[in-house]
Design a protein around this motif. Structure first.
Motif, PDB file in Angstrom:
ATOM      1  N   PHE A 122     -38.136  -6.006 -35.278  1.00  0.00           N
ATOM      2  CA  PHE A 122     -37.747  -7.411 -35.160  1.00  0.00           C
ATOM      3  C   PHE A 122     -37.457  -7.703 -33.702  1.00  0.00           C
ATOM      4  CE2 PHE A 122     -34.223 -10.421 -34.697  1.00  0.00           C
ATOM      5  CZ  PHE A 122     -34.799 -11.554 -35.257  1.00  0.00           C
ATOM      6  N   GLU A 123     -37.973  -8.847 -33.191  1.00  0.00           N
ATOM      7  CA  GLU A 123     -37.742  -9.255 -31.810  1.00  0.00           C
ATOM      8  C   GLU A 123     -36.982 -10.570 -31.793  1.00  0.00           C
ATOM      9  OE1 GLU A 123     -41.411  -9.473 -29.710  1.00  0.00           O
ATOM     10  OE2 GLU A 123     -41.875  -7.349 -29.919  1.00  0.00           O
ATOM     11  N   GLY A 124     -35.957 -10.657 -30.945  1.00  0.00           N
ATOM     12  CA  GLY A 124     -35.200 -11.894 -30.817  1.00  0.00           C
ATOM     13  C   GLY A 124     -34.147 -11.775 -29.742  1.00  0.00           C
ATOM     14  N   ARG A 125     -33.521 -12.919 -29.402  1.00  0.00           N
ATOM     15  CA  ARG A 125     -32.468 -12.916 -28.393  1.00  0.00           C
ATOM     16  C   ARG A 125     -31.136 -12.621 -29.065  1.00  0.00           C
ATOM     17  NH1 ARG A 125     -32.500 -14.785 -23.324  1.00  0.00           N
ATOM     18  NH2 ARG A 125     -34.413 -15.988 -23.679  1.00  0.00           N
ATOM     19  N   LEU A 126     -30.475 -11.555 -28.626  1.00  0.00           N
ATOM     20  CA  LEU A 126     -29.178 -11.178 -29.183  1.00  0.00           C
ATOM     21  C   LEU A 126     -28.114 -12.094 -28.593  1.00  0.00           C
ATOM     22  CD1 LEU A 126     -27.538  -9.170 -30.899  1.00  0.00           C
ATOM     23  CD2 LEU A 126     -27.347  -7.723 -28.881  1.00  0.00           C
ATOM     24  N   THR A 127     -27.542 -12.942 -29.440  1.00  0.00           N
ATOM     25  CA  THR A 127     -26.576 -13.920 -28.936  1.00  0.00           C
ATOM     26  C   THR A 127     -25.125 -13.493 -29.159  1.00  0.00           C
ATOM     27  OG1 THR A 127     -26.842 -15.133 -31.031  1.00  0.00           O
ATOM     28  CG2 THR A 127     -28.102 -15.903 -29.154  1.00  0.00           C
ATOM     29  N   LYS A 128     -24.894 -12.542 -30.096  1.00  0.00           N
ATOM     30  CA  LYS A 128     -23.514 -12.162 -30.367  1.00  0.00           C
ATOM     31  C   LYS A 128     -23.463 -10.852 -31.146  1.00  0.00           C
ATOM     32  CE  LYS A 128     -19.220 -14.355 -31.991  1.00  0.00           C
ATOM     33  NZ  LYS A 128     -18.655 -15.526 -32.705  1.00  0.00           N
ATOM     34  N   VAL A 129     -22.439 -10.048 -30.880  1.00  0.00           N
ATOM     35  CA  VAL A 129     -22.125  -8.887 -31.713  1.00  0.00           C
ATOM     36  C   VAL A 129     -20.777  -9.186 -32.352  1.00  0.00           C
ATOM     37  CG1 VAL A 129     -21.669  -6.413 -31.796  1.00  0.00           C
ATOM     38  CG2 VAL A 129     -23.403  -7.304 -30.229  1.00  0.00           C
ATOM     39  N   GLU A 130     -20.792  -9.426 -33.653  1.00  0.00           N
ATOM     40  CA  GLU A 130     -19.596  -9.866 -34.370  1.00  0.00           C
ATOM     41  C   GLU A 130     -19.228  -8.826 -35.421  1.00  0.00           C
ATOM     42  OE1 GLU A 130     -19.314 -13.394 -37.340  1.00  0.00           O
ATOM     43  OE2 GLU A 130     -18.905 -14.216 -35.352  1.00  0.00           O
ATOM     44  N   GLY A 131     -18.210  -8.014 -35.106  1.00  0.00           N
ATOM     45  CA  GLY A 131     -17.840  -6.948 -36.034  1.00  0.00           C
ATOM     46  C   GLY A 131     -18.961  -5.945 -36.161  1.00  0.00           C
ATOM     47  N   GLU A 132     -19.485  -5.792 -37.376  1.00  0.00           N
ATOM     48  CA  GLU A 132     -20.602  -4.882 -37.615  1.00  0.00           C
ATOM     49  C   GLU A 132     -21.925  -5.627 -37.715  1.00  0.00           C
ATOM     50  OE1 GLU A 132     -17.759  -4.723 -39.425  1.00  0.00           O
ATOM     51  OE2 GLU A 132     -16.939  -2.888 -38.546  1.00  0.00           O
ATOM     52  N   LEU A 133     -21.961  -6.861 -37.209  1.00  0.00           N
ATOM     53  CA  LEU A 133     -23.168  -7.681 -37.300  1.00  0.00           C
ATOM     54  C   LEU A 133     -23.763  -7.970 -35.927  1.00  0.00           C
ATOM     55  CD1 LEU A 133     -22.358 -10.480 -39.910  1.00  0.00           C
ATOM     56  CD2 LEU A 133     -24.010  -8.630 -40.161  1.00  0.00           C
ATOM     57  N   LEU A 134     -25.098  -8.009 -35.880  1.00  0.00           N
ATOM     58  CA  LEU A 134     -25.822  -8.517 -34.722  1.00  0.00           C
ATOM     59  C   LEU A 134     -26.317  -9.913 -35.071  1.00  0.00           C
ATOM     60  CD1 LEU A 134     -28.053  -5.412 -33.882  1.00  0.00           C
ATOM     61  CD2 LEU A 134     -25.768  -5.946 -33.011  1.00  0.00           C
ATOM     62  N   ILE A 135     -26.003 -10.892 -34.226  1.00  0.00           N
ATOM     63  CA  ILE A 135     -26.446 -12.263 -34.459  1.00  0.00           C
ATOM     64  C   ILE A 135     -27.569 -12.568 -33.472  1.00  0.00           C
ATOM     65  CG2 ILE A 135     -25.777 -14.672 -34.706  1.00  0.00           C
ATOM     66  CD1 ILE A 135     -24.277 -12.774 -36.561  1.00  0.00           C
ATOM     67  N   PHE A 136     -28.757 -12.905 -34.012  1.00  0.00           N
ATOM     68  CA  PHE A 136     -29.924 -13.208 -33.188  1.00  0.00           C
ATOM     69  C   PHE A 136     -30.214 -14.703 -33.235  1.00  0.00           C
ATOM     70  CE2 PHE A 136     -30.509  -8.721 -33.899  1.00  0.00           C
ATOM     71  CZ  PHE A 136     -31.063  -8.275 -32.712  1.00  0.00           C
ATOM     72  N   ASP A 137     -30.467 -15.254 -32.043  1.00  0.00           N
ATOM     73  CA  ASP A 137     -30.837 -16.671 -31.931  1.00  0.00           C
ATOM     74  C   ASP A 137     -29.850 -17.573 -32.674  1.00  0.00           C
ATOM     75  OD1 ASP A 137     -33.209 -16.008 -30.478  1.00  0.00           O
ATOM     76  OD2 ASP A 137     -34.088 -15.384 -32.379  1.00  0.00           O
ATOM     77  N   ARG A 138     -28.601 -17.124 -32.787  1.00  0.00           N
ATOM     78  CA  ARG A 138     -27.466 -17.870 -33.353  1.00  0.00           C
ATOM     79  C   ARG A 138     -27.537 -18.049 -34.872  1.00  0.00           C
ATOM     80  NH1 ARG A 138     -24.653 -19.616 -29.040  1.00  0.00           N
ATOM     81  NH2 ARG A 138     -25.800 -19.959 -27.107  1.00  0.00           N
TER      82      ARG A 138
END
Length: 315
Positions: free
Chosen positions: A71-87
């Motif tokens: 999967f390719e995308g812009r990593l906008t946030k690391v929240e706890g155990e989650l990676l948030i891509f493109d918000r």
């Protein structure tokens, strides 16, 4: 209605993140185990999370457990155990098996109409466009990226302007920068403070202050129909191909003045590139004068042309 649709979309996206968060929380409890017995998997998880936090704001490629294609995308946030891509898209860190930064290439597309004058964003990992094409000015040709990778500068030859693109959002920053007549080639100094633009019909070079996105006057006179431009790695000189003069102009960056005499090369010089160590400049000559198209090699220390290899050692 517009606000209601937008709010409804946001609620759906938020609920998706919450669902992922609940799933990750269950995995997290299993991962942590007994507080008195450190789990080696937890140490690996923390290391991975720390590395991913350093990639926030970047476009990365992530391999996910159980999936075939990365999967390719812009990593906008690391929240706890989650990676948030493109918000909007969430991926559990627990499912990540590997990741790597993606380097992007920006290519100009010159079309028949305003809607066709765009810049493509290409992933060098997949060699595919990864975002919507970016509208710019009329007939874009040259492109250069700042050393920190934050902006892309594009010459709009028919519009006599330069567009500036933010790589964080892949959108154009307005207003466009006015330069000379038919801007063609562009190069940015290694320190990222200035951009140098060849003006084909103006027979000169415009200098842009990148801090203010405005042109620094006066323009630098060069030869006839300047096309390409390259800057040495130490930022001291810019080399310009004067296509109708059959020579190369050398600009001293510290004073923005041309160093004379110009360097004679082949007929119709177009492209130019300088070696990373700054010792040689290579120039493509568009017309070979009956002997085939040629490349001229310039010694930058003396600004003289290297003679053809005679087979008798170094020249």
């Amino acid at each position: 209605m517009g606000n209601e649709k937008r709010e409804g979309k946001q609620r759906i996206e938020t609920s998706k993140v919450h669902i992922y968060a609940e799933e990750v929380e269950i995995k997290s409890k299993k991962l942590k185990g007994h507080p008195d017995k450190p789990n080696p998997d937890l140490i690996c998880f923390d290391n991975l999370r720390s590395k991913l936090q350093n990639c926030i704001g970047q476009i990365i490629s992530v391999t996910i457990r159980g999936c075939c294609d990365p999967f390719e995308g812009r990593l906008t946030k690391v929240e706890g155990e989650l990676l948030i891509f493109d918000r909007i898209r969430a991926i559990p860190i627990c499912d990540v098996t590997s990741f790597s930064p993606i380097f992007l290439a920006y290519a100009t597309n010159s079309g028949d109409g305003p809607d066709d004058d765009t810049v493509s964003v290409v992933s060098t990992a997949s060699n595919m466009e990864i975002a919507a094409r970016i509208p710019v000015g009329d007939n874009p040709l040259g492109v250069a990226i700042t050393p920190d990778g934050s902006r892309v500068y594009v010459t709009n030859s028919f519009g006599h302007t330069v567009s500036v693109i933010s790589t964080a959002t892949n959108t154009e920053i307005l207003p466009r920068i006015s330069v000379g007549d038919f801007p063609f080639g562009i190069a940015i100094t290694p320190d990222g403070t200035r951009a140098y633009v060849t003006n084909l019909n103006g027979n000169n070079v415009s200098v842009i202050n990148i801090a203010t996105n405005s042109e620094i006057f006066p323009r630098i006179p060069v030869g006839l129909n300047p096309v390409a431009i390259a800057i040495t790695s130490d930022g001291s000189r810019a080399y310009v191909t004067n296509s109708f003069s059959d020579n190369i102009s050398v600009i001293k960056i510290s004073t923005n003045t041309e160093k004379l005499p110009r360097i004679p090369v082949g007929t119709l010089p177009i492209g130019i590139a300088i070696t990373p160590d700054g010792t040689r400049a290579y120039v493509t000559n568009g017309i070979g004068d009956g002997i085939g198209d040629t490349v001229t090699v310039i010694r930058t220390a003396t600004n003289t042309v290297r003679s053809p290899d005679s087979g008798r050692g170094c020249s």
